[in-house]
Design an enzyme around this catalytic site. Structure first.
Site, PDB file in Angstrom:
ATOM      1  N   LYS B  79      -5.708   7.314  -0.126  1.00 42.40           N
ATOM      2  CA  LYS B  79      -3.552   7.318   0.443  1.00 42.40           C
ATOM      3  C   LYS B  79      -3.617   8.266   0.244  1.00 42.40           C
ATOM      4  CE  LYS B  79      -0.242   4.724  -2.884  1.00 42.40           C
ATOM      5  NZ  LYS B  79      -0.242   4.596  -4.331  1.00 42.40           N
ATOM      6  N   SER B 154       2.657   0.384  -4.294  1.00 40.93           N
ATOM      7  CA  SER B 154       3.125   0.824  -3.096  1.00 40.93           C
ATOM      8  C   SER B 154       2.263   1.848  -1.884  1.00 40.93           C
ATOM      9  CB  SER B 154       3.714   2.438  -3.735  1.00 40.93           C
ATOM     10  OG  SER B 154       1.672   2.554  -4.850  1.00 40.93           O
ATOM     11  N   SER B 178       0.594  -1.575  -8.226  1.00 46.94           N
ATOM     12  CA  SER B 178       0.221  -0.207  -6.973  1.00 46.94           C
ATOM     13  C   SER B 178      -1.601  -0.210  -6.831  1.00 46.94           C
ATOM     14  CB  SER B 178       1.014   1.354  -6.843  1.00 46.94           C
ATOM     15  OG  SER B 178       2.579   1.201  -7.377  1.00 46.94           O
TER      16      SER B 178
END
Lengths: 99, 500
Positions: B79, B154, B178
């Site tokens: 990420k 997210s 997330s």
């Protein structure tokens, strides 16, 4: 309940160091009013006898050993600077012209 | 093509017995990314050269007979909120466009030490604020199940990369859901470890008392292998827990729920939850009961205030954390000209560098922390946090784990909720309490919802530092579901058409 005016948002934006166009201020004022109304319900159950929790772990003063370890070189630390001079970050003026 | 569809542990076996090499495996994933990522947009940056070099090193070590970690040579997607030395790290924001961090996060250091191959950086809502990955400054990620839908957020890039077979493993971060909500809506597995269980050093901070990095995979065992690789105490993170990592992989291989008490949270179902999501949830409960678990209902009455408290605490911490983006030391600088003051440059840079949702949260947090409103908003939210913690503590005196649907609905359409922050925030209603209390949670697929044939998620929650319980229950349920389905849920991914 909670109301928030355009002037309030302008002041908050100033405190948060974000320039905002007039249209954005208007938009945010109405949006924040809605959000604040929704989140204000925390007050319903937050009695005086309830202690606050700021963090999931009950930690205080965590220190690592006081040992010299490898750290960034000045070149590496400055490598992403928008501007630098010698071994320093170069920043726009921070004081007024008078003096 | 067949190799990339395997689980990470199957890939590891294939590497160990010489069936393939890490270079071949890595190249297969790079080829897959080249083939499908223009449609999925899971990646913001692909490090082709670096990945192949890491793969070659893993192969060399294996050939030399070195003792290797279980995930040596396996590719992974990172990420873009996690820094990796020399590799662009944007956090999905214009603010950090072009920034190449001068150091590795501890998670990256641990992945390197384990010879895991980092393929690249995945898309995300800007600074991890969002539930759909639509808030990325670089455009949304598309759900491989249906490209017109969101992959969650997210960490939508990480979850989508798994569902699209672009990577078998991924790293996510979970501040309010997330990792877990993207896992739920893409039919993958994701774990938010106990707060402090995985180092936050080098994780760009959003809300420091809630942020937690964790593993994402396609199976419970793969997720466990990655979790064990990245977990453990780190002197560079003062909030990192200095205690042994629970026996996560052993738990994932055990999967025995006989005699275990499982609590269903009354408040996390019913109104607002999609029927198909609830149907799959209840089926999973029946399977667990059939395996010998005792299912009881428990009440956590303050959970109804969790969302409100979260949307005060997280923005408050965000307004403070994001003050670091001041255009002075790194990141973009706008408006620097003769006679323009540093303050004006900050104002201009932050106007251009931050997107709408980030600005909204910074302003909300600035308000909640401001003199005269602090007690009413941030102070009250902290008290609600105590009440939620107490709800969990009470519940865990009665049961071993708690369960709920992970997200109230399946993946919605891109754009559907973009103009309604409150509706967007409701996605996290079932995942937020876990972050507020600092405990651990897992999402694993429970099947496809009847209405739309899209994946639904089953959430398991366990007390702090009992992460092994997530994997034990998750493995048991996964095995039961797999024998019911006959094939992994991702064999039904349809959004990529013939290419899937």
């Amino acid at each position: 309940m909670a109301g928030i005016s355009r002037d309030d948002v302008a002041n908050l934006a100033r405190l948060a160091r974000i320039d905002m166009a007039p249209a954005e201020l208007d938009h945010l004022a109405s949006e924040l009013g809605v959000i604040l109304n929704a989140v204000a319900r925390v007050q319903e159950v937050a009695g005086q006898d309830v202690p606050p929790t700021s963090h999931p772990l009950p930690l205080q003063n965590v220190y690592r050993k006081d040992e010299v370890i490898q750290s960034l070189t000045p070149e590496a630390a400055l490598s992403a600077a928008p501007a630098s001079e010698g071994q320093r970050f170069k920043v726009p003026k921070i004081l007024g012209e008078e003096a | 093509m067949t190799m990339i569809k395997k689980s990470a542990s199957e890939m590891a076996d294939a590497l160990a017995n010489g069936e393939t090499t890490s270079v071949a495996l890595t190249q297969a994933h790079l080829d897959r990314i080249a083939e499908v990522d223009k449609d999925v947009h899971a990646f913001l940056y692909v490090d082709t050269e670096g990945a192949l070099a890491q793969a070659a090193l893993a192969d060399k070590k294996r050939a030399a007979g070195e003792k290797l970690s279980p995930l040596a040579g396996i590719p992974l997607a990172l990420k873009d909120v996690m820094v990796q030395k020399g590799i662009p790290t944007t956090c999905g924001s214009k603010m950090l466009e072009g920034w190449r961090p001068p150091y590795d996060s501890t998670v990256v250091s641990k992945l390197r030490a384990a010879d895991v191959v980092i393929l690249g950086k995945t898309n995300m809502d800007e600074f991890a604020m969002g539930s759909s990955t639509e808030n990325s400054a670089y455009g949304p990620t598309h759900n491989p199940w249906d490209l017109s839908r969101i992959p969650g957020g997210s960490g939508g890039g990480s979850s989508a990369s798994l569902a699209a077979f672009e990577a078998p493993l991924a790293i996510g971060t979970d501040t309010g859901g997330s990792i877990r909500q993207p896992a739920a809506v893409t039919g993958t597995v994701g774990v938010k470890p106990t707060y402090g269980g995985v180092s936050r050093y080098g994780l760009v901070a959003f809300s420091s008392s809630l942020d937690q990095a964790g593993p994402c995979g396609r199976t419970v065992l793969d997720t466990a292998l990655l979790h064990e690789t990245i977990a453990g105490h780190d002197p560079k993170d003062s909030t990192s827990i200095n205690a042994p990592v629970p026996a996560i992989v052993a738990a994932a291989k055990n999967g025995n729920v006989k005699g275990l008490k499982i609590g269903v949270i009354k408040e996390l179902q019913g109104e607002g939850y999609q029927t198909g999501v609830l149907n799959r949830f209840n089926e999973s409960l029946e399977l667990l009961a059939g395996l010998g678990a005792e299912i009881v209902e428990v009440s956590c009455s303050y959970f109804e205030y969790a969302l409100a408290a979260y949307y005060l605490i997280a923005p408050s911490e965000c307004s403070s954390n994001l003050a670091r983006f001041d255009a002075m030391r790194y990141g973009i600088r706008v408006g620097d000209a003769s006679g323009v003051s540093a303050e004006e440059v900050m104002n201009l840079t932050r106007e251009v560098g931050f997107g709408r949702e980030v600005k909204r949260r910074i302003i909300l947090g600035t308000y909640a922390l401001s003199s005269g409103y602090y007690d009413a908003y941030y102070g009250s939210a902290q008290k609600v946090r105590t009440l939620i913690k107490q709800d969990f503590d009470n519940a865990f005196t009665k049961v071993d784990v708690l369960v709920s649907p992970t997200a109230p609905t399946t993946a919605f359409k891109i754009g559907e909720k973009a103009d309604d922050p409150i509706a967007m925030y409701l996605n996290d209603i079932a995942t937020i309490p876990v972050n507020m209390a600092g405990i651990c949670g897992m999402s694993l697929p429970s099947g496809l919802a009847d209405e739309d044939n899209l994946p639904a998620g089953f959430q398991i929650m366990a007390p702090a530092m009992k992460d092994d319980r997530l994997y034990n229950v998750g493995a048991a349920l996964e095995t039961a579901l797999l024998s019911k389905w006959g094939a992994p849920i991702l064999s039904h991914v349809s959004g990529l058409g013939a290419r899937a």
